[in-house]
Design an enzyme around this catalytic site. Structure first.
Site, PDB file in Angstrom:
ATOM      1  N   ASP A   1      -4.161   4.255  -2.770  1.00 43.68           N
ATOM      2  CA  ASP A   1      -5.371   4.812  -2.163  1.00 43.68           C
ATOM      3  C   ASP A   1      -5.564   6.260  -2.592  1.00 43.68           C
ATOM      4  O   ASP A   1      -4.669   7.088  -2.439  1.00 43.68           O
ATOM      5  CB  ASP A   1      -5.268   4.767  -0.634  1.00 43.68           C
ATOM      6  CG  ASP A   1      -5.389   3.364  -0.084  1.00 43.68           C
ATOM      7  OD1 ASP A   1      -6.377   2.686  -0.426  1.00 43.68           O
ATOM      8  OD2 ASP A   1      -4.504   2.936   0.676  1.00 43.68           O
TER       9      ASP A   1
ATOM     10  N   ASP B   1      -7.692  -5.712   2.874  1.00 36.91           N
ATOM     11  CA  ASP B   1      -7.102  -4.394   3.086  1.00 36.91           C
ATOM     12  C   ASP B   1      -7.321  -3.991   4.544  1.00 36.91           C
ATOM     13  O   ASP B   1      -8.441  -3.738   4.959  1.00 36.91           O
ATOM     14  CB  ASP B   1      -7.757  -3.368   2.149  1.00 36.91           C
ATOM     15  CG  ASP B   1      -7.074  -2.006   2.210  1.00 36.91           C
ATOM     16  OD1 ASP B   1      -6.125  -1.838   2.987  1.00 36.91           O
ATOM     17  OD2 ASP B   1      -7.500  -1.111   1.458  1.00 36.91           O
TER      18      ASP B   1
ATOM     19  N   MET C   1     -11.513   5.798  -2.629  1.00 40.54           N
ATOM     20  CA  MET C   1     -12.305   6.067  -1.432  1.00 40.54           C
ATOM     21  C   MET C   1     -12.862   7.480  -1.553  1.00 40.54           C
ATOM     22  O   MET C   1     -12.413   8.411  -0.882  1.00 40.54           O
ATOM     23  CB  MET C   1     -11.450   5.897  -0.182  1.00 40.54           C
ATOM     24  CG  MET C   1     -11.172   4.451   0.151  1.00 40.54           C
ATOM     25  SD  MET C   1     -10.290   4.249   1.719  1.00 40.54           S
ATOM     26  CE  MET C   1      -8.641   3.965   1.090  1.00 40.54           C
TER      27      MET C   1
ATOM     28  N   HIS D   1      -0.969  -1.006  -4.587  1.00 40.76           N
ATOM     29  CA  HIS D   1      -2.257  -0.522  -4.077  1.00 40.76           C
ATOM     30  C   HIS D   1      -2.132   0.975  -3.839  1.00 40.76           C
ATOM     31  O   HIS D   1      -1.338   1.416  -2.998  1.00 40.76           O
ATOM     32  CB  HIS D   1      -2.604  -1.248  -2.780  1.00 40.76           C
ATOM     33  CG  HIS D   1      -3.974  -0.942  -2.270  1.00 40.76           C
ATOM     34  ND1 HIS D   1      -5.094  -1.600  -2.711  1.00 40.76           N
ATOM     35  CD2 HIS D   1      -4.409  -0.036  -1.357  1.00 40.76           C
ATOM     36  CE1 HIS D   1      -6.160  -1.131  -2.087  1.00 40.76           C
ATOM     37  NE2 HIS D   1      -5.772  -0.165  -1.268  1.00 40.76           N
TER      38      HIS D   1
ATOM     39  N   MET E   1      -8.186   9.280  -1.775  1.00 37.43           N
ATOM     40  CA  MET E   1      -9.250   9.704  -0.857  1.00 37.43           C
ATOM     41  C   MET E   1      -9.582  11.168  -1.111  1.00 37.43           C
ATOM     42  O   MET E   1      -8.703  11.962  -1.437  1.00 37.43           O
ATOM     43  CB  MET E   1      -8.801   9.513   0.593  1.00 37.43           C
ATOM     44  CG  MET E   1      -8.268   8.125   0.914  1.00 37.43           C
ATOM     45  SD  MET E   1      -7.710   8.004   2.627  1.00 37.43           S
ATOM     46  CE  MET E   1      -6.869   6.414   2.588  1.00 37.43           C
TER      47      MET E   1
ATOM     48  N   MET F   1     -12.470  -4.703   3.494  1.00 34.46           N
ATOM     49  CA  MET F   1     -11.835  -3.842   4.492  1.00 34.46           C
ATOM     50  C   MET F   1     -11.962  -4.517   5.856  1.00 34.46           C
ATOM     51  O   MET F   1     -13.071  -4.784   6.321  1.00 34.46           O
ATOM     52  CB  MET F   1     -12.507  -2.474   4.529  1.00 34.46           C
ATOM     53  CG  MET F   1     -12.420  -1.662   3.245  1.00 34.46           C
ATOM     54  SD  MET F   1     -10.737  -1.207   2.767  1.00 34.46           S
ATOM     55  CE  MET F   1     -10.159  -0.331   4.231  1.00 34.46           C
TER      56      MET F   1
ATOM     57  N   HIS G   1      -7.586   2.390  -5.658  1.00 33.71           N
ATOM     58  CA  HIS G   1      -8.658   2.200  -4.681  1.00 33.71           C
ATOM     59  C   HIS G   1      -9.285   3.566  -4.419  1.00 33.71           C
ATOM     60  O   HIS G   1      -8.698   4.407  -3.740  1.00 33.71           O
ATOM     61  CB  HIS G   1      -8.068   1.594  -3.404  1.00 33.71           C
ATOM     62  CG  HIS G   1      -9.051   1.428  -2.290  1.00 33.71           C
ATOM     63  ND1 HIS G   1      -8.669   1.052  -1.015  1.00 33.71           N
ATOM     64  CD2 HIS G   1     -10.412   1.571  -2.240  1.00 33.71           C
ATOM     65  CE1 HIS G   1      -9.731   0.996  -0.239  1.00 33.71           C
ATOM     66  NE2 HIS G   1     -10.797   1.310  -0.958  1.00 33.71           N
TER      67      HIS G   1
ATOM     68  N   SER H   1       0.865  -1.176   0.000  1.00 33.94           N
ATOM     69  CA  SER H   1       0.000   0.000   0.000  1.00 33.94           C
ATOM     70  C   SER H   1       0.902   1.226   0.000  1.00 33.94           C
ATOM     71  O   SER H   1       1.540   1.549   1.011  1.00 33.94           O
ATOM     72  CB  SER H   1      -0.902  -0.002   1.241  1.00 33.94           C
ATOM     73  OG  SER H   1      -1.674   1.175   1.287  1.00 33.94           O
TER      74      SER H   1
END
Length: 229
Positions: free
Chosen positions: A35, A176, A68, A33, A37, A138, A66, A9
Site C-alpha cells: 500500500d 482487500d 491510494m 500487497h 498512500m 475494498m 496499490h 499486506s
C-alpha cells in the site's frame, strides 16, 4: 485450496523482522500487497516506492503496488522502476485518463489492476473492464488496517463474478479489507479468488510468522471447506 490465492499486506508486517518474514512468505504467498498512500486520497501515509525497491532485492514473488493517491501518474513510473509487477489504481482517481494509464502500464510489461472503494459502482469501470488483470474490491474504507467488514460488499463481489463468467474475462477477483475467519466463507461463496491478509487475518494470529500462516490456513479451510450444520 489451490485455486485460492493469499497475499500478505506488508503495511501490517513487523518491519523489524522484514527479511525473516519475506523469506518465509517467498515459499507460500501468491503476491505481495504494498500500500502506497499520499495522505490526501486517504488520511494516512504508509509504504513507498523505496520499500518496493528493497523488497525486490529479496523476492521473485509478484509485487502489487496499490496506489491510494490523488495523482497516480506521479507514482506509476516510480513503482515500476522500483520493481512492481502489478499496478493497482483506484477507479475514483483515474476517470478521464484511464485508457491512457492502462496502455502506459501494459506497454511497460506490467499488469493493470483497478480498485473500487465500497461506495463506488461497477459502472465506473465497465468501458475498460476487458483490459483489467485484477479487480480489487475494498470491503472496508481505504486507508487504515483493522476495520470491520462492510456486508453490502458481498453483492458487489457476486456481481463481478457473474460479469467475469458471462464474458470469459480472466481478471482476478481480489478482496482487500477484513479477510479473516469471520468473512472467509462469505467472501469465497460470493466469488473471491485472492485474499489480501492484514492484521486480523494473519499478522495478529501469532508473533511467529510461520505459526501465524498455518493458523490462517487452518481457519480458511475450516470456514470454506467444512459444511455448516
Amino acid at each position: 485450496m489451490n485455486h485460492y490465492k493469499f497475499s500478505p499486506s506488508l503495511m501490517c508486517m513487523d518491519l523489524t523482522s522484514f527479511r525473516e518474514q519475506v523469506e518465509f512468505f517467498n515459499n507460500y504467498a501468491y503476491s505481495y500487497h504494498v500500500d502506497i498512500m499520499d495522505g490526501h486520497f486517504v488520511k494516512n501515509i504508509t509504504l513507498s516506492p523505496y520499500f518496493i525497491e528493497q523488497l525486490k532485492k529479496i523476492t521473485n514473488i509478484p509485487i502489487d503496488a496499490h496506489l491510494m493517491v490523488e495523482n497516480p501518474r506521479d507514482f506509476i513510473d516510480q513503482v515500476i522502476d522500483a520493481g512492481a509487477d502489478i499496478i493497482s489504481l483506484h477507479a475514483e482517481t483515474i476517470n478521464g485518463e484511464a485508457f491512457r494509464l492502462i496502455n502506459d502500464i501494459k506497454l511497460k510489461g506490467k499488469q493493470f489492476g483497478v480498485v473500487l472503494n465500497p461506495e463506488t459502482s461497477l459502472d465506473l469501470i465497465m468501458y475498460y473492464i476487458h483490459k483489467v488483470d485484477k479487480i480489487t474490491i475494498m470491503t472496508v474504507d481505504p486507508g487504515f488496517a483493522g476495520q470491520k467488514f462492510i456486508p453490502e460488499m458481498r453483492e458487489k463481489i457476486r456481481e463481478i463474478r457473474d460479469i467475469k463468467l458471462a464474458n470469459n474475462y480472466e481478471f482476478t477477483i481480489t478482496i482487500d479489507g477484513s479477510c479473516n475467519k469471520k468473512t472467509y466463507r462469505v467472501l469465497a461463496e460470493a466469488g473471491a479468488e485472492e485474499f489480501i491478509l492484514g492484521s486480523s487475518g494473519l499478522f495478529n494470529l501469532d508473533k511467529d510468522i510461520g505459526k501465524a500462516w498455518n493458523k490462517m490456513r487452518e481457519q480458511f479451510h475450516k470456514e470454506v471447506f467444512t459444511e455448516k450444520i
